[in-house]
Design an enzyme around this catalytic site. Structure first.
Site, PDB file in Angstrom:
ATOM      1  N   SER A 240       0.818  -1.211   0.000  1.00 46.08           N
ATOM      2  CA  SER A 240       0.000   0.000   0.000  1.00 46.08           C
ATOM      3  C   SER A 240       0.850   1.258   0.000  1.00 46.08           C
ATOM      4  O   SER A 240       1.946   1.290   0.575  1.00 46.08           O
ATOM      5  CB  SER A 240      -0.898   0.009   1.245  1.00 46.08           C
ATOM      6  OG  SER A 240      -1.544   1.242   1.407  1.00 46.08           O
TER       7      SER A 240
ATOM      8  N   TYR B 124      -2.151   0.539  10.169  1.00 50.88           N
ATOM      9  CA  TYR B 124      -2.303  -0.302   8.978  1.00 50.88           C
ATOM     10  C   TYR B 124      -1.102  -0.127   8.052  1.00 50.88           C
ATOM     11  O   TYR B 124      -0.500  -1.109   7.595  1.00 50.88           O
ATOM     12  CB  TYR B 124      -3.596   0.057   8.243  1.00 50.88           C
ATOM     13  CG  TYR B 124      -3.593  -0.339   6.790  1.00 50.88           C
ATOM     14  CD1 TYR B 124      -3.654  -1.680   6.413  1.00 50.88           C
ATOM     15  CD2 TYR B 124      -3.503   0.629   5.783  1.00 50.88           C
ATOM     16  CE1 TYR B 124      -3.627  -2.047   5.086  1.00 50.88           C
ATOM     17  CE2 TYR B 124      -3.493   0.264   4.444  1.00 50.88           C
ATOM     18  CZ  TYR B 124      -3.543  -1.068   4.105  1.00 50.88           C
ATOM     19  OH  TYR B 124      -3.508  -1.426   2.787  1.00 50.88           O
TER      20      TYR B 124
ATOM     21  N   LYS C 212       1.954  -2.943   6.778  1.00 56.55           N
ATOM     22  CA  LYS C 212       2.384  -3.243   5.412  1.00 56.55           C
ATOM     23  C   LYS C 212       3.893  -3.037   5.262  1.00 56.55           C
ATOM     24  O   LYS C 212       4.591  -3.846   4.627  1.00 56.55           O
ATOM     25  CB  LYS C 212       1.629  -2.353   4.418  1.00 56.55           C
ATOM     26  CG  LYS C 212       0.158  -2.689   4.269  1.00 56.55           C
ATOM     27  CD  LYS C 212      -0.055  -4.008   3.544  1.00 56.55           C
ATOM     28  CE  LYS C 212      -1.510  -4.227   3.190  1.00 56.55           C
ATOM     29  NZ  LYS C 212      -1.769  -5.434   2.426  1.00 56.55           N
TER      30      LYS C 212
END
Length: 325
Positions: free
Chosen positions: A116, A140, A144
């Site tokens: 991402s 989040y 990643k």
């Protein structure tokens, strides 16, 4: 090629599965169906129900022999990750380590990660390229980045080759209408707009109208999900051929503002789609646009379907099909 997709029954995973199947590859889909849909799994794909935290089940499926693994089974809600970091650390980090370890044990040495642009955080310059510092602003995004860092070590220590594909804003649906399962509890702009057009929501909030952009609203880089899917196929081929690791951005390199998306949706759907001008959300940068030059160079990849009209029209067709049920 035999490819196993972890999280392959989800929105992006289904499109990735179709891209591999379209060229004749054998596809397996591993999913716990917590957010994915069984109805999304193409008939020609082999389905394995299971959770990535279940090491024995992951090992059992990987023992069937695969040339490449695609990991799309991470949780992805940035806001939720800030209030439930334990949920994201367990699934995204621990789950990824289980997949990586079992891939190496069972000889599946080509690994494609659904990563991402959230790894970058607040943009220090535009367009964002792969040399941009990684300073994620939500948990989040950190997970990643953590997975990518672990993949670098597994590559160095175990020979597990990887491609980390840093998506910008995934949107749209299969233009041939083969994927009709809607995302559960969507939070992204275009699905929210579609729910408004379909009468599920009353209005769309436009968060911030005083940004330093042509129309005052945020600009984001939207990339059609089928374009993303094709990049996964290209990445698998790249790993098989070169045996070299790769981290690349996947974006359209063209920014679309919130108002542009809303106006396009009004025109395509013929619905009024009421909008409410709302205050800015904390942490929302005015503009995020990718450089995908490295993906062009290494994968021969370009975003072919990522114009506003195609993004909206392909999504609206799926919402219309579900409204008729």
């Amino acid at each position: 090629m035999k490819v196993l997709l972890f999280g392959g029954a989800g929105y992006i995973g289904t499109h990735v599965a179709m891209a591999f199947l379209d060229r004749g590859d054998k596809v397996g889909i591993f999913d716990n169906l917590s957010t994915g849909l069984r109805s999304n799994v193409p008939e020609s794909a082999e389905f394995f129900e299971g959770d990535i935290l279940d090491r024995a089940r992951v090992a059992e499926v990987l023992s069937k022999g695969w040339d490449a693994a695609v990991h799309l089974a991470a949780f992805k809600a940035a806001g939720e990750s800030m209030v439930q970091p334990e949920k994201y650390s367990e699934n995204n980090i621990t789950g990824s380590l289980i997949i990586m370890t079992e891939c190496e044990k069972h000889g599946c040495m080509n690994f494609i990660l659904s990563s991402s642009a959230a790894t970058y955080g607040e943009p220090q310059y535009l367009p964002i390229d792969e040399k941009h510092p990684n300073k994620p602003e939500n948990y989040y995004g950190y997970t990643k980045y953590c997975i990518e860092e672990n993949l670098k070590w597994y590559s160095k220590l175990k020979g597990l080759r990887f491609a980390a594909l840093r998506y910008f804003n995934a949107a749209g649906y299969d233009t041939e209408g083969r994927m009709l399962g809607l995302e559960r509890n969507p939070a992204n702009l275009i699905p929210v707009i579609m729910e408004c057009a379909a009468g599920i929501r009353k209005s769309v909030n436009i968060f911030g109208t005083d940004y330093d952009t042509p129309d005052g609203t945020c600009i984001r880089d939207y990339v059609h999900v089928t374009d993303l899917a094709e990049a996964h196929v290209a990445a698998a081929d790249y790993l098989m051929k070169t045996k070299e690791d790769l981290i690349v951005n996947l974006g359209s390199e063209k920014g679309l503002s919130v108002r542009e998306i809303v106006e396009t949706a009004r025109r395509v759907t013929g619905e009024p789609i009421p909008s409410v001008d709302s205050p800015r959300r904390p942490g929302d940068p005015a503009k995020l646009v990718a450089s995908s030059a490295l993906a062009h160079e290494k994968l021969g990849w370009t975003a072919k379907r990522s114009d506003a009209e195609t993004l909206i029209s392909s999504t609206w067709k799926v919402y219309q099909a579900n409204m008729k049920k």
